[in-house]
Design a protein around this motif. Structure first.
Motif, PDB file in Angstrom:
ATOM      1  N   UNK A 185       0.899  -1.163  -0.152  1.00  0.00           N
ATOM      2  CA  UNK A 185       0.100  -0.231   0.034  1.00  0.00           C
ATOM      3  C   UNK A 185       0.633   0.982   0.251  1.00  0.00           C
ATOM      4  N   UNK A 186       2.199   0.983   0.436  1.00  0.00           N
ATOM      5  CA  UNK A 186       2.644   2.579   0.448  1.00  0.00           C
ATOM      6  C   UNK A 186       3.773   2.549  -0.866  1.00  0.00           C
ATOM      7  N   UNK A 187       3.649   1.382  -1.793  1.00  0.00           N
ATOM      8  CA  UNK A 187       4.569   1.504  -2.781  1.00  0.00           C
ATOM      9  C   UNK A 187       3.355   2.580  -3.740  1.00  0.00           C
ATOM     10  N   UNK A 188       2.052   1.496  -3.806  1.00  0.00           N
ATOM     11  CA  UNK A 188       1.059   1.831  -4.825  1.00  0.00           C
ATOM     12  C   UNK A 188       0.430   3.751  -4.291  1.00  0.00           C
ATOM     13  N   UNK A 189       0.535   3.703  -3.147  1.00  0.00           N
ATOM     14  CA  UNK A 189      -0.274   5.024  -2.506  1.00  0.00           C
ATOM     15  C   UNK A 189       1.350   5.963  -3.424  1.00  0.00           C
ATOM     16  N   UNK A 190       2.262   6.244  -3.684  1.00  0.00           N
ATOM     17  CA  UNK A 190       3.187   6.406  -4.253  1.00  0.00           C
ATOM     18  C   UNK A 190       2.952   6.790  -5.739  1.00  0.00           C
ATOM     19  N   UNK A 191       2.432   5.489  -6.545  1.00  0.00           N
ATOM     20  CA  UNK A 191       1.966   5.357  -8.000  1.00  0.00           C
ATOM     21  C   UNK A 191       0.737   6.098  -8.090  1.00  0.00           C
ATOM     22  N   UNK A 192      -0.403   5.936  -7.440  1.00  0.00           N
ATOM     23  CA  UNK A 192      -1.408   6.540  -7.049  1.00  0.00           C
ATOM     24  C   UNK A 192      -1.285   8.594  -7.312  1.00  0.00           C
ATOM     25  N   UNK A 193      -0.359   8.394  -6.012  1.00  0.00           N
ATOM     26  CA  UNK A 193      -0.352  10.424  -5.995  1.00  0.00           C
ATOM     27  C   UNK A 193       0.625  10.649  -6.652  1.00  0.00           C
ATOM     28  N   UNK A 194       1.025  10.358  -7.468  1.00  0.00           N
ATOM     29  CA  UNK A 194       1.865  10.812  -8.690  1.00  0.00           C
ATOM     30  C   UNK A 194       1.235  11.089  -9.581  1.00  0.00           C
ATOM     31  N   UNK A 195       0.340   9.498  -9.904  1.00  0.00           N
ATOM     32  CA  UNK A 195      -0.765   9.907 -10.961  1.00  0.00           C
ATOM     33  C   UNK A 195      -1.872  11.353 -10.362  1.00  0.00           C
ATOM     34  N   UNK A 196      -2.315  11.156  -9.295  1.00  0.00           N
ATOM     35  CA  UNK A 196      -3.582  12.586  -9.117  1.00  0.00           C
ATOM     36  C   UNK A 196      -2.847  13.983  -9.496  1.00  0.00           C
ATOM     37  N   UNK A 197      -1.334  13.784  -8.966  1.00  0.00           N
ATOM     38  CA  UNK A 197      -0.514  15.316  -9.277  1.00  0.00           C
ATOM     39  C   UNK A 197      -0.805  15.384 -11.238  1.00  0.00           C
ATOM     40  N   UNK A 198      -0.286  14.044 -11.399  1.00  0.00           N
ATOM     41  CA  UNK A 198      -0.820  14.320 -13.237  1.00  0.00           C
ATOM     42  C   UNK A 198      -1.356  15.362 -13.447  1.00  0.00           C
ATOM     43  N   UNK A 199      -2.520  14.669 -13.109  1.00  0.00           N
ATOM     44  CA  UNK A 199      -4.293  14.923 -13.068  1.00  0.00           C
ATOM     45  C   UNK A 199      -4.619  16.230 -12.750  1.00  0.00           C
ATOM     46  N   UNK A 200      -4.349  16.526 -11.569  1.00  0.00           N
ATOM     47  CA  UNK A 200      -4.486  17.834 -11.507  1.00  0.00           C
ATOM     48  C   UNK A 200      -3.265  18.631 -12.149  1.00  0.00           C
ATOM     49  N   UNK A 201      -2.633  18.564 -12.802  1.00  0.00           N
ATOM     50  CA  UNK A 201      -2.183  19.590 -13.697  1.00  0.00           C
ATOM     51  C   UNK A 201      -2.692  19.724 -14.703  1.00  0.00           C
ATOM     52  N   UNK A 202      -3.092  18.329 -15.424  1.00  0.00           N
ATOM     53  CA  UNK A 202      -3.832  18.341 -16.362  1.00  0.00           C
ATOM     54  C   UNK A 202      -4.956  19.413 -16.539  1.00  0.00           C
TER      55      UNK A 202
END
Lengths: 87, 87
Positions: free
Chosen positions: A66-83
């Motif tokens: 879940x820690x690794x998934x958190x980092x991955x999901x967080x990164x996708x979330x940041x890219x989505x917000x930037x988009x």
């Protein structure tokens, strides 16, 4: 290690590794129009709570995956917000 | 019910409910260009294995949340495959 633990580790590896191609695609194309913002907000908070739950029950596989998934999901979330800000 | 179980149930509800807005968006727009096929293949297989793991350890929350997530992820995967065939 018993079969059940191995099954859990395979399941955890799959649901974690699953977000690598989504992050790679989002990073490459910078296009996340079809990716739901709400999905990644709820999912990121959810896996964060799963990791805390892992600490609470003392389960290393639950903490790790879940820690690794958190980092991955967080990164996708940041890219989505930037988009979203750009469009 | 202790705090740890409640935490696990909140975490599970979030990571399951997270896929409702993605499915809703995909169903409404029929556009899944930015959604990774590989992500939903790996994720669908992963949550299926988590559900079996839930049966193996006799955990109802693990069985329930992953069964619902499986149905949601499976539906998004089908819509993605249909989108890929069209494009």
């Amino acid at each position: 290690m018993d079969y059940t633990t191995i099954l859990g580790l395979i399941a955890g590896s799959l649901t974690t590794a699953a977000f690598v191609p989504q992050l790679h695609r989002a990073w490459k194309t910078k296009s996340l129009e079809d990716v739901s913002l709400l999905t990644y907000i709820a999912f990121t908070i959810g896996v964060f709570l799963w990791a805390i739950y892992g600490f609470a029950i003392g389960s290393l596989p639950v903490i790790l995956t879940n820690s690794v998934t958190f980092v991955l999901a967080c990164s996708i979330l940041v890219l989505k917000i930037q988009h979203k800000k750009r469009s």
